[in-house]
Structures are given as structure tokens and as C-alpha cells.
Design a protein around this motif. Structure first.
Motif, PDB file in Angstrom:
ATOM      1  N   GLY A  17       0.776  -1.223   0.000  1.00 44.87           N
ATOM      2  CA  GLY A  17       0.000   0.000   0.000  1.00 44.87           C
ATOM      3  C   GLY A  17       0.815   1.286   0.000  1.00 44.87           C
ATOM      4  O   GLY A  17       2.038   1.297   0.184  1.00 44.87           O
ATOM      5  N   LEU A  18       0.109   2.375  -0.224  1.00 46.70           N
ATOM      6  CA  LEU A  18       0.702   3.702  -0.380  1.00 46.70           C
ATOM      7  C   LEU A  18       1.537   4.127   0.820  1.00 46.70           C
ATOM      8  O   LEU A  18       2.663   4.621   0.669  1.00 46.70           O
ATOM      9  CB  LEU A  18      -0.414   4.717  -0.636  1.00 46.70           C
ATOM     10  CG  LEU A  18      -0.031   6.200  -0.622  1.00 46.70           C
ATOM     11  CD1 LEU A  18       0.962   6.510  -1.720  1.00 46.70           C
ATOM     12  CD2 LEU A  18      -1.293   7.054  -0.769  1.00 46.70           C
ATOM     13  N   ASN A  19       1.012   3.982   2.029  1.00 49.83           N
ATOM     14  CA  ASN A  19       1.720   4.486   3.203  1.00 49.83           C
ATOM     15  C   ASN A  19       3.078   3.822   3.388  1.00 49.83           C
ATOM     16  O   ASN A  19       4.054   4.479   3.777  1.00 49.83           O
ATOM     17  CB  ASN A  19       0.864   4.300   4.462  1.00 49.83           C
ATOM     18  CG  ASN A  19      -0.356   5.210   4.469  1.00 49.83           C
ATOM     19  OD1 ASN A  19      -0.385   6.216   3.763  1.00 49.83           O
ATOM     20  ND2 ASN A  19      -1.360   4.856   5.261  1.00 49.83           N
ATOM     21  N   ARG A  20       3.155   2.523   3.112  1.00 49.54           N
ATOM     22  CA  ARG A  20       4.439   1.827   3.236  1.00 49.54           C
ATOM     23  C   ARG A  20       5.445   2.362   2.223  1.00 49.54           C
ATOM     24  O   ARG A  20       6.619   2.576   2.557  1.00 49.54           O
ATOM     25  CB  ARG A  20       4.246   0.319   3.057  1.00 49.54           C
ATOM     26  CG  ARG A  20       5.562  -0.477   2.971  1.00 49.54           C
ATOM     27  CD  ARG A  20       6.382  -0.360   4.244  1.00 49.54           C
ATOM     28  NE  ARG A  20       5.784  -1.083   5.346  1.00 49.54           N
ATOM     29  CZ  ARG A  20       6.041  -2.372   5.625  1.00 49.54           C
ATOM     30  NH1 ARG A  20       6.879  -3.053   4.876  1.00 49.54           N
ATOM     31  NH2 ARG A  20       5.452  -2.940   6.645  1.00 49.54           N
ATOM     32  N   VAL A  21       5.012   2.594   1.007  1.00 49.31           N
ATOM     33  CA  VAL A  21       5.927   3.088  -0.029  1.00 49.31           C
ATOM     34  C   VAL A  21       6.410   4.496   0.311  1.00 49.31           C
ATOM     35  O   VAL A  21       7.599   4.807   0.167  1.00 49.31           O
ATOM     36  CB  VAL A  21       5.260   3.053  -1.416  1.00 49.31           C
ATOM     37  CG1 VAL A  21       6.132   3.741  -2.455  1.00 49.31           C
ATOM     38  CG2 VAL A  21       4.982   1.617  -1.827  1.00 49.31           C
ATOM     39  N   VAL A  22       5.521   5.353   0.783  1.00 48.77           N
ATOM     40  CA  VAL A  22       5.923   6.706   1.170  1.00 48.77           C
ATOM     41  C   VAL A  22       6.968   6.645   2.277  1.00 48.77           C
ATOM     42  O   VAL A  22       7.973   7.378   2.253  1.00 48.77           O
ATOM     43  CB  VAL A  22       4.705   7.525   1.616  1.00 48.77           C
ATOM     44  CG1 VAL A  22       5.140   8.828   2.296  1.00 48.77           C
ATOM     45  CG2 VAL A  22       3.814   7.847   0.424  1.00 48.77           C
ATOM     46  N   ALA A  23       6.773   5.758   3.235  1.00 50.67           N
ATOM     47  CA  ALA A  23       7.740   5.616   4.323  1.00 50.67           C
ATOM     48  C   ALA A  23       9.105   5.182   3.798  1.00 50.67           C
ATOM     49  O   ALA A  23      10.145   5.628   4.300  1.00 50.67           O
ATOM     50  CB  ALA A  23       7.225   4.609   5.347  1.00 50.67           C
TER      51      ALA A  23
END
Length: 358
Positions: free
Chosen positions: A124-130
Motif C-alpha cells: 500500500g501507499l503508506n508503506r511506499v511513502v515511508a
């Protein structure tokens, strides 16, 4: 070493497990002092003839790793240390999704191919942003983005816009994946009116930003030539910056793998050597129709240095590897770069640039 020792071990495993092992090893190497330096020493080649300027970005070489390898942006630094000129992470969806039941990825060794139906499993998005938030290296990173499987049809543009806005400050370009596993109706998902519903909010958001992020669209090789022409015309009529051609194919005819084995595997996207001819054909068609004025990232069936050179000759500004890299190992990028340098020595000097459409 890869072919004699590492490949037999990896190919003895389920392909998804083997991929997880490779990602784990790269993460470990990346944390060991001097580990990344060792990768660069063995696999990276720097040479002026390899450099490209495409849609305003300077690439140290035209060879990238396609989306699907580093889905969650976990090893993009190490992939660049292995010689790649750029890394496309994803496909990323707004929410994490487990994908389809396993087994869902299958090797076809007789065909030098892979069939997959992962269903865009990713964290998901949040993991990639992190993962991308603290990148300090001078790397070129693209984000391949797609909708969640359970997204209501009316909310599909919102999925893409959420991803685009959240990742805008962390990546260098975007690939809008409208031929992914979550968009199974190829003719519908790549219809021009449907595409504009997705693309228009992205163009609008980009106009209000201080930094320009190129937007490319990824297409299926299963589209008719007429539909490919329509999408090429759409690119020329809108602020799209280029096309990524192509994704895997659902056509499984003419393979050396037995019919019984294919029936047991079932449906899925085919990538690898059987796709080479069609991928190059699509790139040439887009290049000719757009008169070479728009960047194309050529991907699909690039198994050898000659395949890459043929793709570039067809009109691709950049290329991406995936299945060829799995079968040939990390030495493939180095061999491709060496082949391109050698070819450059015997051809007139050219300026490798491709502009950005406005």
C-alpha cells in the motif's frame, strides 16, 4: 556464478519464494558496510555514451527495472547499485492488498517466460511513502500506480489521484497503469474516455505544483492496432509525456510448454521471450505515429543485449527489464551496457535526448 550456482538454487524454489529471498539478500547487502559499494564495483558501468536525457531527466543509462520487481520500494537503491539507470517501483495501490491466492506466478523454462496473476499484491501507499521519504541518493525513481481491486468504478479516478498527490514529492515520474490485474477488461480500461477521467485530475494537480513530474501511461500488447493508434493520438492531444509499452499478454498460443501444463497453470499474464516481437512492434507503431516526438519506455521480452538494441532501434527512448533479468541474472544489465558502448563506437555520434510534451 549466477548461472552455475545461484540460479539453480533460486529455480528450485517456488518463484515467489525465490523473489522474496532475493529481496531479503539485497536488503541485507544494503545494510552491510561496503555492501552497496561491492555491488557497484561488480555491476555498474559508467560511460558517456550510455547517458540519456528523457522528459527532462538525466539517466546514467537507458536500462531500468520494470514495475513488479520492487513493488514496495524496498530495494531501489540496491537495484541502482546493480547497474540500472532507473527503478520503477510498484504497482502501488492506495490500500494494501494481498492479491490473488497462491500459487500465482509460474516459470515456463522451455519458453523463457513467466505467467503471473498476482492481483497487484503490495503493502500500500503508506508503506511506499515511508520507504521513499528518506531517499538521499541521486537516483531516478518512477512510481507505477493502480487502483485497488475493490474500488467502486466511480471512484477509480480518485484512487489514482490519491496516489499521485501523495507520491508527487518522492518520485521523478509516474506510470499510470490502466492494464493491471485490477483492470481486467482491457478494451474498457484503456478506452480514451475512461483514460481521460483518470488523467484529467492528475494534469490539473500537476499544474499547481512547482516541480514537473512526467506522466506516462502503460498499455497492453493485447490492444488492437487501432486502439494503440487512438492512445497515441491521445498522448499527442493531451499533456501526457509518453507511453510505457507493454505489459504482459493474455495470449498463450505458440508456446513450447505443453498444453497440459498450461491448463494446470491457468490464466495469467505472460511475459518473457514470447512477447519480444509484439512489444517491439507496438513501440515501433507508437514511434512512427507520433513521428518520434514523444518518449517511449519499451518493455516486454527483452532477454538479451540484441533484444534491447532492437527495442531502442524501434523507437524506445528507454527500456525496462523484468523476466529477462530473472532468467539471466544481474550480469544482464552489465552485458547490455557493454553492448551499447561497443555499438556506439561503430556508429556516428548522436544526441540521446527526448523532450517533454506540453
Amino acid at each position: 556464478m549466477y548461472r552455475r550456482l545461484i540460479k539453480p538454487i533460486l529455480f528450485a524454489m517456488n518463484i515467489e519464494r525465490a523473489h522474496s529471498v532475493v529481496l531479503w539478500l539485497l536488503r541485507v547487502i544494503g545494510k552491510i558496510p561496503g555492501g552497496r559499494w561491492l555491488l557497484r564495483r561488480n555491476y555498474c558501468i559508467e560511460h558517456p555514451s550510455l547517458e540519456r536525457e528523457v522528459f527532462g531527466l538525466k539517466f546514467r543509462n537507458p536500462i531500468g527495472i520494470a514495475a513488479g520487481f520492487d513493488r514496495n520500494a524496498e530495494v531501489f537503491r540496491e537495484m541502482c547499485d546493480l547497474g540500472f539507470g532507473f527503478v520503477e517501483v510498484g504497482t502501488i495501490t492506495p490500500l494494501p492488498q494481498p492479491g490473488l491466492p497462491r500459487p500465482r506466478i509460474f516459470r515456463l523454462p522451455k519458453d523463457h517466460a513467466i505467467i503471473n496473476r498476482t492481483g497487484l499484491s503490495n503493502k500500500g501507499l503508506n508503506r511506499v511513502v515511508a520507504q521513499l521519504r528518506h531517499r538521499h541518493d541521486r537516483l531516478i525513481i518512477g512510481a507505477n500506480i493502480g487502483k485497488n481491486a475493490l474500488t467502486h468504478p466511480g471512484q477509480v479516478p480518485a484512487d489514482y489521484l490519491r496516489l499521485f498527490r501523495s507520491l508527487y514529492q518522492y518520485v521523478d515520474y509516474f506510470t499510470i497503469n490502466v492494464c493491471c490485474d485490477n483492470c481486467m477488461e482491457v478494451d474498457v480500461s484503456q478506452d480514451t474516455s475512461h483514460l481521460m477521467k483518470i488523467l484529467t485530475p492528475l494534469f490539473d494537480f500537476r499544474r499547481g505544483q512547482n516541480q514537473y513530474r512526467p506522466i506516462l501511461i502503460k498499455i497492453s500488447p493485447d490492444l488492437s492496432d487501432e486502439r494503440i493508434d487512438e492512445i497515441t493520438d491521445l498522448m499527442q492531444a493531451t499533456p501526457l509525456d509518453g507511453i510505457v509499452a507493454v505489459n504482459g499478454t493474455f495470449t498463450h498460443t505458440g508456446l513450447k510448454t505443453s498444453e497440459e501444463a498450461l491448463e494446470e497453470i491457468g490464466n495469467g499474464r505472460l511475459s518473457g521471450a514470447p512477447l519480444t516481437r509484439r512489444a517491439i512492434e507496438v513501440v515501433k507503431r507508437i514511434h512512427d505515429r507520433s513521428q518520434g516526438n514523444y518518449p517511449i519506455i519499451g518493455v516486454g521480452g527483452l532477454m538479451t543485449p540484441d533484444d534491447v538494441k532492437n527495442m531502442l532501434a524501434a523507437g524506445a527512448s528507454l527500456v525496462q527489464l523484468y523476466t529477462g533479468y530473472i532468467y539471466e541474472g544481474p550480469g544482464l544489465v552489465k552485458r547490455v551496457c557493454e553492448s551499447l558502448i561497443e555499438e556506439e563506437k561503430h556508429t556516428p555520434s548522436t544526441r540521446h535526448t527526448s523532450g517533454v510534451s506540453e
